[in-house]
Design a protein around this motif. Structure first.
Motif, PDB file in Angstrom:
ATOM      1  N   VAL A  72       0.840  -1.195   0.000  1.00  0.00           N
ATOM      2  CA  VAL A  72       0.000   0.000   0.000  1.00  0.00           C
ATOM      3  C   VAL A  72       0.878   1.250   0.000  1.00  0.00           C
ATOM      4  CG1 VAL A  72      -1.645   1.355   1.368  1.00  0.00           C
ATOM      5  CG2 VAL A  72      -2.011  -1.092   1.073  1.00  0.00           C
ATOM      6  N   GLY A  73       1.857   1.285   0.888  1.00  0.00           N
ATOM      7  CA  GLY A  73       2.736   2.442   0.981  1.00  0.00           C
ATOM      8  C   GLY A  73       3.565   2.667  -0.270  1.00  0.00           C
ATOM      9  N   GLU A  74       4.131   1.595  -0.797  1.00  0.00           N
ATOM     10  CA  GLU A  74       4.974   1.742  -1.994  1.00  0.00           C
ATOM     11  C   GLU A  74       4.181   2.196  -3.205  1.00  0.00           C
ATOM     12  OE1 GLU A  74       8.149  -0.617  -3.352  1.00  0.00           O
ATOM     13  OE2 GLU A  74       8.457  -1.485  -1.366  1.00  0.00           O
ATOM     14  N   VAL A  75       3.053   1.577  -3.445  1.00  0.00           N
ATOM     15  CA  VAL A  75       2.252   1.961  -4.612  1.00  0.00           C
ATOM     16  C   VAL A  75       1.784   3.403  -4.456  1.00  0.00           C
ATOM     17  CG1 VAL A  75       0.117   1.520  -5.895  1.00  0.00           C
ATOM     18  CG2 VAL A  75       1.589  -0.393  -5.213  1.00  0.00           C
ATOM     19  N   LEU A  76       1.319   3.773  -3.277  1.00  0.00           N
ATOM     20  CA  LEU A  76       0.884   5.142  -3.048  1.00  0.00           C
ATOM     21  C   LEU A  76       2.047   6.119  -3.252  1.00  0.00           C
ATOM     22  CD1 LEU A  76      -1.420   7.016  -2.252  1.00  0.00           C
ATOM     23  CD2 LEU A  76      -0.799   6.627   0.146  1.00  0.00           C
ATOM     24  N   GLY A  77       3.221   5.775  -2.745  1.00  0.00           N
ATOM     25  CA  GLY A  77       4.391   6.627  -2.935  1.00  0.00           C
ATOM     26  C   GLY A  77       4.770   6.778  -4.395  1.00  0.00           C
ATOM     27  N   MET A  78       4.701   5.686  -5.149  1.00  0.00           N
ATOM     28  CA  MET A  78       5.008   5.745  -6.582  1.00  0.00           C
ATOM     29  C   MET A  78       3.994   6.606  -7.329  1.00  0.00           C
ATOM     30  SD  MET A  78       7.717   3.891  -7.120  1.00  0.00           S
ATOM     31  CE  MET A  78       8.664   2.624  -6.308  1.00  0.00           C
ATOM     32  N   VAL A  79       2.728   6.468  -6.977  1.00  0.00           N
ATOM     33  CA  VAL A  79       1.682   7.256  -7.625  1.00  0.00           C
ATOM     34  C   VAL A  79       1.875   8.746  -7.311  1.00  0.00           C
ATOM     35  CG1 VAL A  79      -0.813   7.743  -7.614  1.00  0.00           C
ATOM     36  CG2 VAL A  79       0.008   5.378  -7.762  1.00  0.00           C
ATOM     37  N   ILE A  80       2.117   9.067  -6.053  1.00  0.00           N
ATOM     38  CA  ILE A  80       2.308  10.472  -5.668  1.00  0.00           C
ATOM     39  C   ILE A  80       3.556  11.049  -6.338  1.00  0.00           C
ATOM     40  CG2 ILE A  80       2.867  12.020  -3.749  1.00  0.00           C
ATOM     41  CD1 ILE A  80       1.095  10.169  -1.973  1.00  0.00           C
ATOM     42  N   GLY A  81       4.673  10.326  -6.266  1.00  0.00           N
ATOM     43  CA  GLY A  81       5.914  10.796  -6.874  1.00  0.00           C
ATOM     44  C   GLY A  81       5.788  11.004  -8.372  1.00  0.00           C
ATOM     45  N   THR A  82       5.082  10.085  -9.027  1.00  0.00           N
ATOM     46  CA  THR A  82       4.872  10.202 -10.469  1.00  0.00           C
ATOM     47  C   THR A  82       3.961  11.380 -10.788  1.00  0.00           C
ATOM     48  OG1 THR A  82       5.194   7.834 -10.768  1.00  0.00           O
ATOM     49  CG2 THR A  82       4.046   8.989 -12.526  1.00  0.00           C
ATOM     50  N   ALA A  83       2.885  11.525 -10.012  1.00  0.00           N
ATOM     51  CA  ALA A  83       1.943  12.623 -10.245  1.00  0.00           C
ATOM     52  C   ALA A  83       2.623  13.984 -10.060  1.00  0.00           C
ATOM     53  CB  ALA A  83       0.742  12.497  -9.315  1.00  0.00           C
ATOM     54  N   LEU A  84       3.575  14.049  -9.134  1.00  0.00           N
ATOM     55  CA  LEU A  84       4.285  15.307  -8.875  1.00  0.00           C
ATOM     56  C   LEU A  84       5.511  15.472  -9.774  1.00  0.00           C
ATOM     57  CD1 LEU A  84       4.073  15.370  -4.965  1.00  0.00           C
ATOM     58  CD2 LEU A  84       2.678  16.663  -6.596  1.00  0.00           C
ATOM     59  N   MET A  85       5.713  14.484 -10.661  1.00  0.00           N
ATOM     60  CA  MET A  85       6.839  14.483 -11.606  1.00  0.00           C
ATOM     61  C   MET A  85       8.202  14.537 -10.900  1.00  0.00           C
ATOM     62  SD  MET A  85       5.332  16.593 -14.854  1.00  0.00           S
ATOM     63  CE  MET A  85       4.534  17.940 -14.002  1.00  0.00           C
ATOM     64  N   TRP A  86       8.288  13.841  -9.781  1.00  0.00           N
ATOM     65  CA  TRP A  86       9.550  13.739  -9.056  1.00  0.00           C
ATOM     66  C   TRP A  86      10.459  12.757  -9.780  1.00  0.00           C
ATOM     67  CZ3 TRP A  86       7.965  12.996  -3.224  1.00  0.00           C
ATOM     68  CH2 TRP A  86       7.391  14.183  -2.753  1.00  0.00           C
ATOM     69  N   GLY A  87      11.723  12.809  -9.477  1.00  0.00           N
ATOM     70  CA  GLY A  87      12.679  11.847 -10.013  1.00  0.00           C
ATOM     71  C   GLY A  87      12.598  10.526  -9.272  1.00  0.00           C
ATOM     72  N   ASN A  88      13.436   9.580  -9.681  1.00  0.00           N
ATOM     73  CA  ASN A  88      13.425   8.236  -9.092  1.00  0.00           C
ATOM     74  C   ASN A  88      13.763   8.227  -7.608  1.00  0.00           C
ATOM     75  OD1 ASN A  88      12.720   7.036 -11.511  1.00  0.00           O
ATOM     76  ND2 ASN A  88      14.838   6.659 -12.106  1.00  0.00           N
ATOM     77  N   VAL A  89      14.798   8.949  -7.214  1.00  0.00           N
ATOM     78  CA  VAL A  89      15.259   8.895  -5.822  1.00  0.00           C
ATOM     79  C   VAL A  89      14.217   9.452  -4.849  1.00  0.00           C
ATOM     80  CG1 VAL A  89      17.027   9.675  -4.188  1.00  0.00           C
ATOM     81  CG2 VAL A  89      17.698   8.814  -6.445  1.00  0.00           C
ATOM     82  N   PRO A  90      13.677  10.662  -5.075  1.00  0.00           N
ATOM     83  CA  PRO A  90      12.663  11.137  -4.124  1.00  0.00           C
ATOM     84  C   PRO A  90      11.382  10.297  -4.142  1.00  0.00           C
ATOM     85  CG  PRO A  90      13.056  12.797  -5.839  1.00  0.00           C
ATOM     86  CD  PRO A  90      14.034  11.690  -6.043  1.00  0.00           C
ATOM     87  N   THR A  91      11.030   9.783  -5.316  1.00  0.00           N
ATOM     88  CA  THR A  91       9.834   8.939  -5.402  1.00  0.00           C
ATOM     89  C   THR A  91      10.043   7.653  -4.613  1.00  0.00           C
ATOM     90  OG1 THR A  91       9.202   9.843  -7.546  1.00  0.00           O
ATOM     91  CG2 THR A  91       8.284   7.700  -6.977  1.00  0.00           C
ATOM     92  N   MET A  92      11.213   7.035  -4.767  1.00  0.00           N
ATOM     93  CA  MET A  92      11.503   5.803  -4.033  1.00  0.00           C
ATOM     94  C   MET A  92      11.586   6.076  -2.532  1.00  0.00           C
ATOM     95  SD  MET A  92      14.457   2.970  -4.713  1.00  0.00           S
ATOM     96  CE  MET A  92      13.669   2.105  -6.052  1.00  0.00           C
ATOM     97  N   ALA A  93      12.165   7.208  -2.146  1.00  0.00           N
ATOM     98  CA  ALA A  93      12.251   7.561  -0.718  1.00  0.00           C
ATOM     99  C   ALA A  93      10.852   7.723  -0.126  1.00  0.00           C
ATOM    100  CB  ALA A  93      13.068   8.834  -0.544  1.00  0.00           C
ATOM    101  N   LEU A  94       9.971   8.395  -0.858  1.00  0.00           N
ATOM    102  CA  LEU A  94       8.593   8.554  -0.392  1.00  0.00           C
ATOM    103  C   LEU A  94       7.905   7.196  -0.291  1.00  0.00           C
ATOM    104  CD1 LEU A  94       6.152  10.309   0.380  1.00  0.00           C
ATOM    105  CD2 LEU A  94       5.615  10.453  -2.078  1.00  0.00           C
ATOM    106  N   ALA A  95       8.091   6.355  -1.296  1.00  0.00           N
ATOM    107  CA  ALA A  95       7.465   5.030  -1.297  1.00  0.00           C
ATOM    108  C   ALA A  95       7.939   4.200  -0.102  1.00  0.00           C
ATOM    109  CB  ALA A  95       7.774   4.310  -2.610  1.00  0.00           C
ATOM    110  N   ILE A  96       9.224   4.246   0.202  1.00  0.00           N
ATOM    111  CA  ILE A  96       9.764   3.494   1.345  1.00  0.00           C
ATOM    112  C   ILE A  96       9.218   4.058   2.653  1.00  0.00           C
ATOM    113  CG2 ILE A  96      11.878   2.963   2.625  1.00  0.00           C
ATOM    114  CD1 ILE A  96      13.280   2.845  -0.183  1.00  0.00           C
TER     115      ILE A  96
END
Length: 166
Positions: free
Chosen positions: A42-66
């Motif tokens: 749940v956390g990872e998918v939500l983090g990936m969706v949020i990071g992608t929607a905000l057009m973040w790069g891989n590292v901040p998106t992965m950090a948010l997902a974790i």
């Protein structure tokens, strides 16, 4: 002190030490790992969706997902132990003790697989490669984390702390 004469069953904290008790069963380890996997997913998918929607790069998106994987993993346990009657402070301690190692192993394995899968880090949420890498990572993480949870439960750690409350 003669440890052979000590009755471990008289102490809830010792009930899951694995001395022939069901506390160290594979069934309990699988359930604990599925619980962990649910929060992580749940956390990872939500983090990936949020990071992608905000057009973040891989590292901040992965950090948010974790971070969200840990948050959701802890919150699922926190909810359960609060319902069992613990106050918030005690419930937080139990959730941290029960889930930290399990979530950390799950996240390490899962994210390593995603990072090492060619093209997965650059794949978009709409691409199969992203989902195959994520689901494959979860599957491998489950296989690796289950024996870790079994080992911890057998020593009265991890989810054994939660089960002692029931």
């Amino acid at each position: 002190m003669d440890h052979t004469a000590h009755d471990h069953s008289a102490h809830p904290a010792h009930a899951a030490h694995g001395h022939g008790t069901p506390g160290a069963s594979w069934n309990m380890a699988v359930k604990a790992t599925l619980h962990c996997l649910t929060g992580c997913a749940v956390g990872e998918v939500l983090g990936m969706v949020i990071g992608t929607a905000l057009m973040w790069g891989n590292v901040p998106t992965m950090a948010l997902a974790i971070a969200l994987a840990f948050l959701f993993g802890y919150s699922f346990t926190l909810y359960a132990v609060l319902r069992a009657g613990l106050d918030l402070r005690a419930a937080v301690k139990v959730a941290l003790a029960a889930d930290t190692v399990s979530i950390a192993v799950m996240e390490l394995v899962d994210n390593a697989i995603i990072a090492l899968t060619p093209g997965a880090m650059d794949a978009h949420l709409s691409e199969g490669l992203f989902w195959y890498a994520l689901l494959g990572g979860f599957a491998v993480a489950f296989v690796i984390t289950t024996p870790v949870n079994k080992w911890m439960i057998g020593r009265g750690k991890g989810h054994a702390v939660v089960h002692a409350l029931h």
